[in-house]
Design a protein around this motif. Sequence first.
Motif, PDB file in Angstrom:
ATOM      1  N   ALA A   1       0.458  -1.227  -0.095  1.00  0.00           N
ATOM      2  CA  ALA A   1       0.242  -0.280   0.353  1.00  0.00           C
ATOM      3  C   ALA A   1       1.251   1.516  -0.074  1.00  0.00           C
ATOM      4  N   GLU A   2       0.559   2.175  -0.681  1.00  0.00           N
ATOM      5  CA  GLU A   2       1.383   3.466  -0.891  1.00  0.00           C
ATOM      6  C   GLU A   2       0.269   4.122  -0.041  1.00  0.00           C
ATOM      7  N   PRO A   3       1.892   5.335   0.737  1.00  0.00           N
ATOM      8  CA  PRO A   3       1.106   6.126   1.538  1.00  0.00           C
ATOM      9  C   PRO A   3       0.899   6.612   1.484  1.00  0.00           C
TER      10      PRO A   3
END
Length: 190
Positions: A29-31
């Motif tokens: 997951a991307e920030p």
Amino acid sequence: MASSDSTENTQPATWNGRPIPPRPPLPAAEPSTDERPAAPRRFIGMPPGMQAELDTVPAGERHVPAPPAPPENVDAADAPVLVFPGDKRVALTGSILVGRDPGPHDGYPDAALVPLGDRSVSKTHAVVQFSRGGVWVTDLGSTNGTNIVDLAQRETVCVPGVATAAYAGGGILFGTVLATLAPGDSDGGL
């Protein structure tokens, strides 16, 4: 340990008796960021790639083509003749309004009225003019349309409000009524 692996795996091993391949792992997951990219500006009713200010014409700036020049006064012997079913002949010495029960039309105040007793013909169906050495037909928004028939019996649809040239020796189809276009002779007349 084998029992703990099977309890974590919620995917069934088979589907309808066939083995199911393992799922690939999900990407990391991307920030999350609070900034979202701006949504593209869209126009309701416009196809993708079109811009309303470039690809449409405002209603007030529409170009409506002018009708052909007013018909010249033509000698009845030289004027082309429309021959309707039942051998009804009309010389094109000026404009004529053709219809089931034609009435005067604002754009053609001096036009002769030619009634046709057919239900496929609109009340005021079309105007036919002899102008600039040719016969011009303008459909007046009729229900069943007006077509030009050439010598090879091909039909060309008349666009309502646009003068369309008719072929010498061909015909004009008003709804389902075909009128042939004959060269002028002394028998023609209104």
